[in-house]
Write a protein that holds these residues in place. Structure first.
Motif, mmCIF file in Angstrom:
data_model
loop_
_atom_site.group_PDB
_atom_site.id
_atom_site.type_symbol
_atom_site.label_atom_id
_atom_site.label_comp_id
_atom_site.label_asym_id
_atom_site.label_seq_id
_atom_site.Cartn_x
_atom_site.Cartn_y
_atom_site.Cartn_z
ATOM 1 N N MET A 1 0.804 -1.203 0.000
ATOM 2 C CA MET A 1 0.000 0.000 0.000
ATOM 3 C C MET A 1 0.852 1.274 0.000
ATOM 4 N N ASP A 2 2.119 1.181 0.325
ATOM 5 C CA ASP A 2 2.964 2.372 0.347
ATOM 6 C C ASP A 2 3.028 3.048 -1.020
ATOM 7 N N ASP A 3 3.031 2.244 -2.098
ATOM 8 C CA ASP A 3 3.047 2.814 -3.441
ATOM 9 C C ASP A 3 1.771 3.606 -3.710
ATOM 10 N N LEU A 4 0.640 3.112 -3.243
ATOM 11 C CA LEU A 4 -0.625 3.807 -3.427
ATOM 12 C C LEU A 4 -0.632 5.127 -2.657
ATOM 13 N N VAL A 5 -0.161 5.104 -1.434
ATOM 14 C CA VAL A 5 -0.104 6.331 -0.629
ATOM 15 C C VAL A 5 0.810 7.352 -1.302
ATOM 16 N N GLN A 6 1.955 6.922 -1.796
ATOM 17 C CA GLN A 6 2.870 7.848 -2.473
ATOM 18 C C GLN A 6 2.238 8.400 -3.740
ATOM 19 N N PHE A 7 1.543 7.546 -4.485
ATOM 20 C CA PHE A 7 0.849 8.001 -5.683
ATOM 21 C C PHE A 7 -0.166 9.096 -5.332
ATOM 22 N N LEU A 8 -0.952 8.867 -4.285
ATOM 23 C CA LEU A 8 -1.949 9.853 -3.862
ATOM 24 C C LEU A 8 -1.287 11.151 -3.412
ATOM 25 N N ARG A 9 -0.200 11.026 -2.660
ATOM 26 C CA ARG A 9 0.522 12.227 -2.227
ATOM 27 C C ARG A 9 1.041 13.030 -3.424
ATOM 28 N N ASP A 10 1.552 12.329 -4.418
ATOM 29 C CA ASP A 10 2.056 13.002 -5.625
ATOM 30 C C ASP A 10 0.939 13.746 -6.346
ATOM 31 N N ARG A 11 -0.245 13.140 -6.450
ATOM 32 C CA ARG A 11 -1.388 13.808 -7.099
ATOM 33 C C ARG A 11 -1.823 15.035 -6.299
ATOM 34 N N LEU A 12 -1.827 14.920 -4.977
ATOM 35 C CA LEU A 12 -2.193 16.058 -4.141
ATOM 36 C C LEU A 12 -1.186 17.194 -4.283
ATOM 37 N N ASP A 13 0.093 16.850 -4.371
ATOM 38 C CA ASP A 13 1.121 17.872 -4.587
ATOM 39 C C ASP A 13 0.895 18.588 -5.921
ATOM 40 N N GLU A 14 0.541 17.827 -6.958
ATOM 41 C CA GLU A 14 0.258 18.421 -8.263
ATOM 42 C C GLU A 14 -0.940 19.360 -8.179
ATOM 43 N N ASP A 15 -2.010 18.901 -7.529
ATOM 44 C CA ASP A 15 -3.206 19.730 -7.386
ATOM 45 C C ASP A 15 -2.893 21.029 -6.649
ATOM 46 N N GLU A 16 -2.100 20.922 -5.592
ATOM 47 C CA GLU A 16 -1.739 22.112 -4.819
ATOM 48 C C GLU A 16 -0.924 23.089 -5.661
ATOM 49 N N THR A 17 0.041 22.571 -6.406
ATOM 50 C CA THR A 17 0.880 23.426 -7.243
ATOM 51 C C THR A 17 0.045 24.172 -8.277
ATOM 52 N N VAL A 18 -0.864 23.464 -8.931
ATOM 53 C CA VAL A 18 -1.710 24.099 -9.945
ATOM 54 C C VAL A 18 -2.600 25.165 -9.315
ATOM 55 N N ALA A 19 -3.186 24.861 -8.172
ATOM 56 C CA ALA A 19 -4.074 25.824 -7.502
ATOM 57 C C ALA A 19 -3.308 27.076 -7.074
ATOM 58 N N ARG A 20 -2.112 26.889 -6.539
ATOM 59 C CA ARG A 20 -1.318 28.048 -6.112
ATOM 60 C C ARG A 20 -0.857 28.870 -7.322
ATOM 61 N N THR A 21 -0.510 28.207 -8.411
ATOM 62 C CA THR A 21 -0.102 28.896 -9.628
ATOM 63 C C THR A 21 -1.261 29.718 -10.195
ATOM 64 N N ALA A 22 -2.475 29.201 -10.024
ATOM 65 C CA ALA A 22 -3.667 29.907 -10.519
ATOM 66 C C ALA A 22 -4.041 31.079 -9.623
ATOM 67 N N GLY A 23 -3.324 31.266 -8.530
ATOM 68 C CA GLY A 23 -3.556 32.427 -7.696
ATOM 69 C C GLY A 23 -4.085 32.140 -6.314
ATOM 70 N N GLY A 24 -4.258 30.895 -5.975
ATOM 71 C CA GLY A 24 -4.771 30.569 -4.652
ATOM 72 C C GLY A 24 -3.658 30.322 -3.666
ATOM 73 N N GLN A 25 -3.278 31.337 -2.933
ATOM 74 C CA GLN A 25 -2.215 31.170 -1.949
ATOM 75 C C GLN A 25 -2.739 30.667 -0.612
ATOM 76 N N GLU A 26 -4.019 30.856 -0.358
ATOM 77 C CA GLU A 26 -4.638 30.433 0.899
ATOM 78 C C GLU A 26 -5.902 29.641 0.606
ATOM 79 N N ALA A 27 -6.247 28.731 1.503
ATOM 80 C CA ALA A 27 -7.442 27.907 1.317
ATOM 81 C C ALA A 27 -8.720 28.734 1.366
ATOM 82 N N ASP A 28 -8.665 29.911 1.945
ATOM 83 C CA ASP A 28 -9.849 30.772 1.960
ATOM 84 C C ASP A 28 -9.675 31.952 1.000
#
Length: 97
Positions: A1-28
């Protein structure tokens, strides 16, 4: 399951990077708004146009607005919390509730 957790973490990192690049520096922070009425216009809080599609009734505008940077960052935070509970169930706040 460690590979699955790492895969999910990598996708979350990608999502965060895209959101911050689009101008979202804060969750609110930056939110996108669908102007409705088939306009195809989605703008941010400051009134800047995020996307515009000509033609009657853009079915994509509502979906684009729904996935604004602020919402994406909140989802990333929540999903990381779930992964932490999965990886460390004995220290999870869920057990103390």
């Amino acid at each position: 399951m460690d590979d699955l957790v790492q895969f999910l973490r990598d996708r979350l990192d990608e999502d965060e990077t895209v959101a911050r690049t689009a101008g979202g520096q804060e969750a609110d922070g930056l939110r996108w708004l669908d102007h409705g009425s088939g306009s195809g216009v989605v703008s941010d809080d400051a009134g800047m146009v995020v996307t515009y599609r000509t033609g009657a009734g853009d079915p994509h505008a509502a979906d684009i607005a729904l996935h604004d940077p602020a919402r994406t960052l909140r989802e990333v935070e929540a999903k990381r919390g779930l992964l932490k509970r999965y990886e460390e169930p004995e220290t999870s706040a869920a057990l103390s509730a």
